[in-house]
Design a protein around this motif. Structure first.
Motif, mmCIF file in Angstrom:
data_model
loop_
_atom_site.group_PDB
_atom_site.id
_atom_site.type_symbol
_atom_site.label_atom_id
_atom_site.label_comp_id
_atom_site.label_asym_id
_atom_site.label_seq_id
_atom_site.Cartn_x
_atom_site.Cartn_y
_atom_site.Cartn_z
ATOM 1 N N ALA A 52 0.832 -1.198 0.000
ATOM 2 C CA ALA A 52 0.000 0.000 0.000
ATOM 3 C C ALA A 52 0.871 1.255 0.000
ATOM 4 C CB ALA A 52 -0.930 0.003 1.203
ATOM 5 N N ARG A 53 1.953 1.245 0.765
ATOM 6 C CA ARG A 53 2.849 2.407 0.819
ATOM 7 C C ARG A 53 3.572 2.597 -0.505
ATOM 8 N NH1 ARG A 53 2.455 6.614 3.689
ATOM 9 N NH2 ARG A 53 2.767 5.668 5.760
ATOM 10 N N GLU A 54 4.002 1.518 -1.115
ATOM 11 C CA GLU A 54 4.679 1.617 -2.413
ATOM 12 C C GLU A 54 3.747 2.187 -3.476
ATOM 13 O OE1 GLU A 54 7.783 -2.118 -1.695
ATOM 14 O OE2 GLU A 54 5.946 -2.403 -2.860
ATOM 15 N N ARG A 55 2.474 1.850 -3.406
ATOM 16 C CA ARG A 55 1.512 2.404 -4.352
ATOM 17 C C ARG A 55 1.342 3.902 -4.130
ATOM 18 N NH1 ARG A 55 -3.364 -2.168 -4.469
ATOM 19 N NH2 ARG A 55 -2.005 -3.952 -4.931
ATOM 20 N N GLU A 56 1.325 4.311 -2.881
ATOM 21 C CA GLU A 56 1.238 5.743 -2.586
ATOM 22 C C GLU A 56 2.441 6.479 -3.156
ATOM 23 O OE1 GLU A 56 -1.165 6.447 1.549
ATOM 24 O OE2 GLU A 56 0.849 5.616 1.724
ATOM 25 N N VAL A 57 3.619 5.932 -2.925
ATOM 26 C CA VAL A 57 4.845 6.557 -3.422
ATOM 27 C C VAL A 57 4.820 6.624 -4.945
ATOM 28 C CG1 VAL A 57 7.345 6.274 -3.653
ATOM 29 C CG2 VAL A 57 6.249 5.928 -1.421
ATOM 30 N N MET A 58 4.414 5.542 -5.583
ATOM 31 C CA MET A 58 4.362 5.518 -7.043
ATOM 32 C C MET A 58 3.423 6.595 -7.571
ATOM 33 S SD MET A 58 3.256 2.376 -9.583
ATOM 34 C CE MET A 58 2.995 2.652 -11.345
ATOM 35 N N THR A 59 2.258 6.724 -6.945
ATOM 36 C CA THR A 59 1.273 7.717 -7.391
ATOM 37 C C THR A 59 1.852 9.125 -7.364
ATOM 38 O OG1 THR A 59 -0.578 6.361 -6.636
ATOM 39 C CG2 THR A 59 -0.997 8.702 -6.945
ATOM 40 N N HIS A 60 2.571 9.453 -6.298
ATOM 41 C CA HIS A 60 3.143 10.797 -6.183
ATOM 42 C C HIS A 60 4.355 10.979 -7.094
ATOM 43 C CE1 HIS A 60 0.548 12.188 -2.980
ATOM 44 N NE2 HIS A 60 0.765 11.075 -2.283
ATOM 45 N N VAL A 61 5.155 9.948 -7.243
ATOM 46 C CA VAL A 61 6.349 10.046 -8.083
ATOM 47 C C VAL A 61 5.972 10.273 -9.546
ATOM 48 C CG1 VAL A 61 8.282 8.731 -9.042
ATOM 49 C CG2 VAL A 61 7.887 8.751 -6.574
ATOM 50 N N VAL A 62 4.997 9.514 -10.040
ATOM 51 C CA VAL A 62 4.621 9.667 -11.449
ATOM 52 C C VAL A 62 3.882 10.981 -11.692
ATOM 53 C CG1 VAL A 62 4.521 7.178 -11.836
ATOM 54 C CG2 VAL A 62 2.439 8.399 -11.163
ATOM 55 N N ALA A 63 3.444 11.640 -10.607
ATOM 56 C CA ALA A 63 2.818 12.959 -10.745
ATOM 57 C C ALA A 63 3.872 14.049 -10.877
ATOM 58 C CB ALA A 63 1.918 13.243 -9.545
ATOM 59 N N GLY A 64 5.153 13.656 -10.744
ATOM 60 C CA GLY A 64 6.231 14.613 -10.961
ATOM 61 C C GLY A 64 6.853 15.165 -9.697
ATOM 62 N N LEU A 65 6.480 14.625 -8.535
ATOM 63 C CA LEU A 65 7.036 15.129 -7.284
ATOM 64 C C LEU A 65 8.405 14.514 -7.001
ATOM 65 C CD1 LEU A 65 3.906 15.080 -4.947
ATOM 66 C CD2 LEU A 65 4.742 16.914 -6.419
ATOM 67 N N MET A 66 9.270 15.313 -6.362
ATOM 68 C CA MET A 66 10.590 14.831 -5.976
ATOM 69 C C MET A 66 10.472 14.015 -4.689
ATOM 70 S SD MET A 66 13.002 18.141 -6.820
ATOM 71 C CE MET A 66 12.054 19.212 -5.738
ATOM 72 N N ALA A 122 10.486 7.849 -16.787
ATOM 73 C CA ALA A 122 9.600 7.957 -17.950
ATOM 74 C C ALA A 122 8.852 6.649 -18.188
ATOM 75 C CB ALA A 122 10.405 8.333 -19.193
ATOM 76 N N ASP A 123 9.557 5.530 -18.015
ATOM 77 C CA ASP A 123 8.907 4.228 -18.177
ATOM 78 C C ASP A 123 7.840 4.015 -17.104
ATOM 79 O OD1 ASP A 123 10.437 3.568 -20.368
ATOM 80 O OD2 ASP A 123 11.973 2.529 -19.204
ATOM 81 N N LEU A 124 8.141 4.460 -15.898
ATOM 82 C CA LEU A 124 7.182 4.306 -14.805
ATOM 83 C C LEU A 124 5.935 5.159 -15.061
ATOM 84 C CD1 LEU A 124 6.759 2.917 -12.076
ATOM 85 C CD2 LEU A 124 7.691 4.971 -10.976
ATOM 86 N N VAL A 125 6.137 6.342 -15.609
ATOM 87 C CA VAL A 125 5.004 7.223 -15.929
ATOM 88 C C VAL A 125 4.117 6.572 -16.987
ATOM 89 C CG1 VAL A 125 4.338 9.420 -16.978
ATOM 90 C CG2 VAL A 125 6.162 9.352 -15.267
ATOM 91 N N ARG A 126 4.740 6.012 -18.020
ATOM 92 C CA ARG A 126 3.964 5.332 -19.070
ATOM 93 C C ARG A 126 3.207 4.133 -18.503
ATOM 94 N NH1 ARG A 126 8.324 7.083 -22.441
ATOM 95 N NH2 ARG A 126 9.625 5.311 -21.829
ATOM 96 N N THR A 127 3.845 3.432 -17.572
ATOM 97 C CA THR A 127 3.189 2.301 -16.930
ATOM 98 C C THR A 127 1.958 2.759 -16.139
ATOM 99 O OG1 THR A 127 5.244 1.025 -16.757
ATOM 100 C CG2 THR A 127 3.483 0.470 -15.227
ATOM 101 N N ALA A 128 2.113 3.848 -15.412
ATOM 102 C CA ALA A 128 0.999 4.382 -14.624
ATOM 103 C C ALA A 128 -0.142 4.819 -15.533
ATOM 104 C CB ALA A 128 1.473 5.554 -13.778
ATOM 105 N N GLU A 129 0.179 5.420 -16.662
ATOM 106 C CA GLU A 129 -0.851 5.850 -17.611
ATOM 107 C C GLU A 129 -1.589 4.644 -18.169
ATOM 108 O OE1 GLU A 129 1.331 8.123 -20.448
ATOM 109 O OE2 GLU A 129 1.295 9.962 -19.247
ATOM 110 N N ALA A 130 -0.848 3.577 -18.473
ATOM 111 C CA ALA A 130 -1.478 2.362 -19.002
ATOM 112 C C ALA A 130 -2.423 1.744 -17.980
ATOM 113 C CB ALA A 130 -0.411 1.358 -19.425
ATOM 114 N N LEU A 131 -2.056 1.843 -16.716
ATOM 115 C CA LEU A 131 -2.868 1.271 -15.641
ATOM 116 C C LEU A 131 -4.021 2.202 -15.232
ATOM 117 C CD1 LEU A 131 -0.052 -0.202 -13.377
ATOM 118 C CD2 LEU A 131 -1.729 -1.500 -14.705
ATOM 119 N N GLY A 132 -3.986 3.424 -15.740
ATOM 120 C CA GLY A 132 -5.043 4.367 -15.400
ATOM 121 C C GLY A 132 -4.946 4.880 -13.974
#
Length: 217
Positions: free
Chosen positions: A157-171, A203-213
């Protein structure tokens, strides 16, 4: 000899793409059956839409050849039924009475081609080749998406939170502040996310997040 719709086609090897033919004219079914089998394709023949819905089709690449004028229902309406039954094979329409509005409706609904009778064998073969290739691409994309979903399911659950914020462009520092974590902890979670999702770059992670919606926070 005319092949009637009640006669089942001989099962083909798993690697052979399937062409489903739906037409109430036995001569048309027989002609198309011979044409497709001559180039190594498998076929299933049906004289009416209801016959197709009663069958379980092999899970492999293929397409459907569908006459516009069918007993009890138009091919265009049957196209809608196929979608509701989860049959996603690309459709090629054929008709002796086609017009522009009919063609537009069919193509908007996802048809690959709309052939007016009489058509040349090569026209039909070209349309079928394109349809099968489209289906292969659809299946490949679907399989890739399922792999991504499976990988995402392994995240905590924490990793998903981190991923959500990271792909949004946050440092990392910003993510740490939002989640109340240390920056080093965010880095660890971020590294786990990259590894589990099988990506090397942001960039790959962002594309992955977009594919997953995955929605932005």
């Amino acid at each position: 000899m005319i092949r009637h719709s009640s006669v089942k086609a001989i099962p083909a090897a798993p690697a052979s793409p399937l062409v489903v033919i739906v037409d109430d004219d036995p001569a048309v079914r027989e002609s198309l059956d011979s044409l497709f089998r001559s180039i190594g394709l498998s076929t299933r023949l049906f004289g009416a839409p209801a016959e197709l819905l009663q069958q379980t089709l092999p899970d492999g690449p293929g397409c459907i050849i569908l006459d516009v004028r069918l007993p009890g229902i138009s091919g265009l309406d049957f196209q809608d039924q196929l979608g509701r039954h989860g049959i996603a094979l690309p459709i090629i329409f054929m008709t002796g009475h086609g017009d522009i509005p009919m063609t537009v409706r069919a193509m908007k609904a996802g048809a690959v081609d709309f052939l007016a009778k009489p058509f040349r064998d090569q026209e039909m073969l070209d349309a079928v080749t394109a349809a099968i290739e489209r289906d292969r691409e659809r299946r490949s994309a679907s399989a890739a998406l399922e792999d991504l979903r499976a990988a995402h399911a392994t995240l905590t659950a924490r990793e998903r939170e981190v991923m959500t914020h990271v792909v949004a462009g946050l440092m990392n520092k910003q993510v740490a502040g939002i989640l109340g974590l240390s920056e080093i902890t965010v880095k660890i979670h971020r590294g786990n996310v990259m590894r589990k999702m099988g990506v090397r770059t942001l960039a790959d992670l962002v594309r992955t997040a977009e594919a997953l919606g995955i929605p932005k926070p």
